[in-house]
Design a protein around this motif. Sequence first.
Motif, PDB file in Angstrom:
ATOM      1  N   PHE A   1       0.832  -1.203   0.000  1.00 48.57           N
ATOM      2  CA  PHE A   1       0.000   0.000   0.000  1.00 48.57           C
ATOM      3  C   PHE A   1       0.863   1.249   0.000  1.00 48.57           C
ATOM      4  N   TYR A   2       2.002   1.175   0.721  1.00 47.45           N
ATOM      5  CA  TYR A   2       2.854   2.367   0.748  1.00 47.45           C
ATOM      6  C   TYR A   2       3.382   2.700  -0.638  1.00 47.45           C
ATOM      7  N   ILE A   3       3.940   1.702  -1.326  1.00 45.26           N
ATOM      8  CA  ILE A   3       4.543   2.009  -2.640  1.00 45.26           C
ATOM      9  C   ILE A   3       3.467   2.409  -3.650  1.00 45.26           C
ATOM     10  N   LEU A   4       2.301   1.747  -3.582  1.00 42.17           N
ATOM     11  CA  LEU A   4       1.226   2.093  -4.519  1.00 42.17           C
ATOM     12  C   LEU A   4       0.706   3.500  -4.251  1.00 42.17           C
ATOM     13  N   LEU A   5       0.530   3.811  -2.955  1.00 38.95           N
ATOM     14  CA  LEU A   5       0.017   5.144  -2.623  1.00 38.95           C
ATOM     15  C   LEU A   5       1.024   6.233  -2.978  1.00 38.95           C
ATOM     16  N   VAL A   6       2.313   5.921  -2.804  1.00 43.62           N
ATOM     17  CA  VAL A   6       3.333   6.911  -3.179  1.00 43.62           C
ATOM     18  C   VAL A   6       3.249   7.199  -4.678  1.00 43.62           C
ATOM     19  N   LEU A   7       3.178   6.134  -5.469  1.00 42.69           N
ATOM     20  CA  LEU A   7       3.108   6.328  -6.922  1.00 42.69           C
ATOM     21  C   LEU A   7       1.840   7.101  -7.312  1.00 42.69           C
ATOM     22  N   CYS A   8       0.727   6.735  -6.671  1.00 45.06           N
ATOM     23  CA  CYS A   8      -0.537   7.416  -6.979  1.00 45.06           C
ATOM     24  C   CYS A   8      -0.462   8.892  -6.606  1.00 45.06           C
ATOM     25  N   THR A   9       0.114   9.172  -5.457  1.00 49.30           N
ATOM     26  CA  THR A   9       0.187  10.568  -5.008  1.00 49.30           C
ATOM     27  C   THR A   9       1.100  11.381  -5.916  1.00 49.30           C
ATOM     28  N   ILE A  10       2.237  10.802  -6.277  1.00 48.38           N
ATOM     29  CA  ILE A  10       3.133  11.514  -7.204  1.00 48.38           C
ATOM     30  C   ILE A  10       2.409  11.787  -8.515  1.00 48.38           C
ATOM     31  N   SER A  11       1.710  10.771  -8.979  1.00 49.12           N
ATOM     32  CA  SER A  11       1.020  10.923 -10.265  1.00 49.12           C
ATOM     33  C   SER A  11      -0.042  12.014 -10.198  1.00 49.12           C
ATOM     34  N   SER A  12      -0.820  12.016  -9.096  1.00 50.40           N
ATOM     35  CA  SER A  12      -1.871  13.038  -9.021  1.00 50.40           C
ATOM     36  C   SER A  12      -1.263  14.425  -8.824  1.00 50.40           C
ATOM     37  N   CYS A  13      -0.127  14.499  -8.101  1.00 47.80           N
ATOM     38  CA  CYS A  13       0.573  15.781  -7.977  1.00 47.80           C
ATOM     39  C   CYS A  13       1.063  16.248  -9.347  1.00 47.80           C
ATOM     40  N   ASP A  14       1.556  15.316 -10.160  1.00 46.31           N
ATOM     41  CA  ASP A  14       1.997  15.646 -11.506  1.00 46.31           C
ATOM     42  C   ASP A  14       0.853  16.174 -12.340  1.00 46.31           C
ATOM     43  N   ARG A  15      -0.251  15.474 -12.264  1.00 42.73           N
ATOM     44  CA  ARG A  15      -1.393  15.848 -13.098  1.00 42.73           C
ATOM     45  C   ARG A  15      -1.848  17.270 -12.810  1.00 42.73           C
ATOM     46  N   PHE A  16      -1.886  17.634 -11.522  1.00 46.20           N
ATOM     47  CA  PHE A  16      -2.413  18.949 -11.174  1.00 46.20           C
ATOM     48  C   PHE A  16      -1.283  19.922 -10.829  1.00 46.20           C
ATOM     49  N   ASP A  17      -0.039  19.445 -10.892  1.00 40.21           N
ATOM     50  CA  ASP A  17       1.152  20.281 -10.762  1.00 40.21           C
ATOM     51  C   ASP A  17       1.014  21.311  -9.645  1.00 40.21           C
ATOM     52  N   ILE A  18       0.912  20.822  -8.423  1.00 39.71           N
ATOM     53  CA  ILE A  18       0.643  21.721  -7.293  1.00 39.71           C
ATOM     54  C   ILE A  18       1.778  22.701  -7.050  1.00 39.71           C
ATOM     55  N   ALA A  19       2.976  22.425  -7.588  1.00 42.36           N
ATOM     56  CA  ALA A  19       4.091  23.347  -7.372  1.00 42.36           C
ATOM     57  C   ALA A  19       4.000  24.567  -8.274  1.00 42.36           C
ATOM     58  N   ASN A  20       3.075  24.532  -9.221  1.00 43.08           N
ATOM     59  CA  ASN A  20       2.945  25.650 -10.162  1.00 43.08           C
ATOM     60  C   ASN A  20       1.492  26.114 -10.188  1.00 43.08           C
ATOM     61  N   PRO A  21       1.013  26.641  -9.051  1.00 44.01           N
ATOM     62  CA  PRO A  21      -0.405  27.002  -9.019  1.00 44.01           C
ATOM     63  C   PRO A  21      -0.654  28.371  -9.653  1.00 44.01           C
ATOM     64  N   THR A  22      -1.716  28.449 -10.381  1.00 41.17           N
ATOM     65  CA  THR A  22      -2.171  29.752 -10.870  1.00 41.17           C
ATOM     66  C   THR A  22      -3.416  30.140 -10.075  1.00 41.17           C
ATOM     67  N   ARG A  23      -3.727  31.418 -10.107  1.00 43.71           N
ATOM     68  CA  ARG A  23      -4.867  31.905  -9.315  1.00 43.71           C
ATOM     69  C   ARG A  23      -6.151  31.211  -9.743  1.00 43.71           C
ATOM     70  N   ARG A  24      -6.318  31.104 -11.069  1.00 42.24           N
ATOM     71  CA  ARG A  24      -7.539  30.494 -11.612  1.00 42.24           C
ATOM     72  C   ARG A  24      -7.623  29.016 -11.223  1.00 42.24           C
ATOM     73  N   PHE A  25      -6.453  28.347 -11.307  1.00 37.21           N
ATOM     74  CA  PHE A  25      -6.438  26.920 -10.980  1.00 37.21           C
ATOM     75  C   PHE A  25      -6.775  26.703  -9.505  1.00 37.21           C
ATOM     76  N   LEU A  26      -6.226  27.562  -8.635  1.00 41.39           N
ATOM     77  CA  LEU A  26      -6.510  27.429  -7.203  1.00 41.39           C
ATOM     78  C   LEU A  26      -8.007  27.630  -6.931  1.00 41.39           C
ATOM     79  N   LEU A  27      -8.562  28.633  -7.591  1.00 43.30           N
ATOM     80  CA  LEU A  27      -9.988  28.921  -7.408  1.00 43.30           C
ATOM     81  C   LEU A  27     -10.824  27.729  -7.846  1.00 43.30           C
ATOM     82  N   ARG A  28     -10.469  27.196  -8.994  1.00 40.53           N
ATOM     83  CA  ARG A  28     -11.212  26.042  -9.515  1.00 40.53           C
ATOM     84  C   ARG A  28     -11.014  24.819  -8.622  1.00 40.53           C
ATOM     85  N   SER A  29      -9.814  24.701  -8.033  1.00 39.62           N
ATOM     86  CA  SER A  29      -9.539  23.544  -7.178  1.00 39.62           C
ATOM     87  C   SER A  29     -10.345  23.609  -5.891  1.00 39.62           C
ATOM     88  N   PHE A  30     -10.400  24.825  -5.301  1.00 41.38           N
ATOM     89  CA  PHE A  30     -11.128  24.951  -4.037  1.00 41.38           C
ATOM     90  C   PHE A  30     -12.627  24.798  -4.243  1.00 41.38           C
TER      91      PHE A  30
END
Lengths: 410, 161
Positions: free
Chosen positions: A280-309
């Motif tokens: 579960f740890y390795i699968l969850l790590v891969l899943c979390t990295i992948s979802s972070c990649d998809r939504f690229d949380i390190a590069n947030p834009t104002r519009r994206f944050l608004l849409r996310s919230f």
Amino acid sequence: MADNENPPKKKKLPPVTQASEETDVQKRPVRKKKKKPTEATENGETGSTATTPKKKKAPVATEDGDKPTPRKRKKRKPPEQAEDGQPTSARSAASQEEVGGSKTSLISKDDKKTTPKKKVKKKVKKASPRVGDEFMDAAFAADLSTIQEDIVTPDGKKDEDVIPHPYSTESIVLKSQPLDNLFIETNSGFKRENKTKLARKWAEEERFKQEDQPEGPVSSTIEFAISTHNVFKTFCLFIHGLTAGIAMWHITTVYVLLYHSDLDFLSHYRPLALPVQCMFYILLVLCTISSCDRFDIANPTRRFLLRSFTLQTGTVSIVIYFAALILSLSIANIEDRMNLYNRYPDLWLDPGETSSKIELWTNINTARGCLIILAWIVLSITSTTDRLGQMLKEGDDFIIGDTVELANPA
Amino acid sequence: MQVERYRPILYLQYFLLLIDIVMNSFIEMLRFENVILLVLFVIQDVCIIFAVIVVFLLFFNTYIFQAGLVNILINKFKVGIMVTFAYFGLNVGLHVWEMTLRWDEPNKYIWETSGFIPLFVIQRTGAVLYYYFYKRTALKLGDPRFYQDSVWIRKEFDKRR
């Protein structure tokens, strides 16, 4: 049937040649004289009222001596005659009927606009014969007798005969219209193919070629980075589903095993405890990295944050995955304790503590499984989002962003 | 930078991350002997150091760095660098603590030690952030504009002077 068909063709052919031969002889005179009827009709139409033709008759009679000069000029302009040929017949018919209808008048006006002004004089001369037939029956009969013949015959047939002859074969070729089919030569013969279908095929092939080309040799480092990112993305898409499936299976397995008593459950589940925790740890790590990649949380834009919230994007799946990961890690101690059941049975001696620990673990395990499945559902709704990939492809903003950042401190 | 040069570097970075993930995941199942455990911990820590070295070598290779505009590069990747160092600290701390607890008996039940579970959870969760930011940095450093001269870099250079 063939016998019947052939004779008429033979019969038909000779008259065409004869006619063409005749027309050869007549051509030159006809052309000269044709102009007269065409233009005559035009004048007749223009002067559909009876007054104009009468005025024109007088000049015609007086200018008979000038006739040769206009004829020469007319020879130089055969295309105009050919164009006028068909309309003349219609117009002459109309004029003969003396119908000053709106259609005829309209046509005549159109023709007037197109014809150059120089022709007006010539038309005046030629108008006379037609007019003479209609209004002055015997007045110019002597002069116009030959002209009359020429006028009558070309109206219908001669026009058609004169033009096609030298190009008779061409006219036939032109009549054949392009088919929708192409005939492509193959080993066995000619294959009939629809043009539109072929065009579609070619377009598709070209599209495939274009799609294939960029996948082949990687020309720049960023393209290679993007290609590896895409591979990871595809792999993680599989991992997301696998994790959710395993979570589902794990919950059901645990509930089935919980029918036994606590110690029985421990002895059955013990071999699974640590592998499941690690998996579960390795699968969850891969899943979390992948979802972070998809939504690229390190590069947030104002519009994206608004849409996310406002939950318009699948960004909440990152939070869910993190929650599942933390839950999974927080029960690592209980799972390790289960793993050590055969080695250190003393750890599970107290039945009250055992039952409470197993109950806690069951609840957290169920929550973990449900969160994983929920995150998978959320992510699968927005499975096309790939903000990191887009950022890598575009990449332009970093220079602009840096200039802004640097401009402020400076 | 050439693709032929970037490709092995990126693969190496992925490999270092993979080693770290596998270590984090399955180290609990590899508690055969204290020495093996120690070696594995050391390998994991060394992998992080290698990863940091590779990233900094890539930094040194960029045109921006060679032009002396180090601040730009550090500003650009400061989050990734910070996360990496924080994770390395957590990793070393947890490994040292776990090793001292397990040295006598590798399979000892050590979770009752107060504070161990929170550190364990933070280290493992931080690992995810490290993987994400490190991977992102490695991919972003593939951008060819870091390795070539540009008008923008010249402007920045003039500003500094």
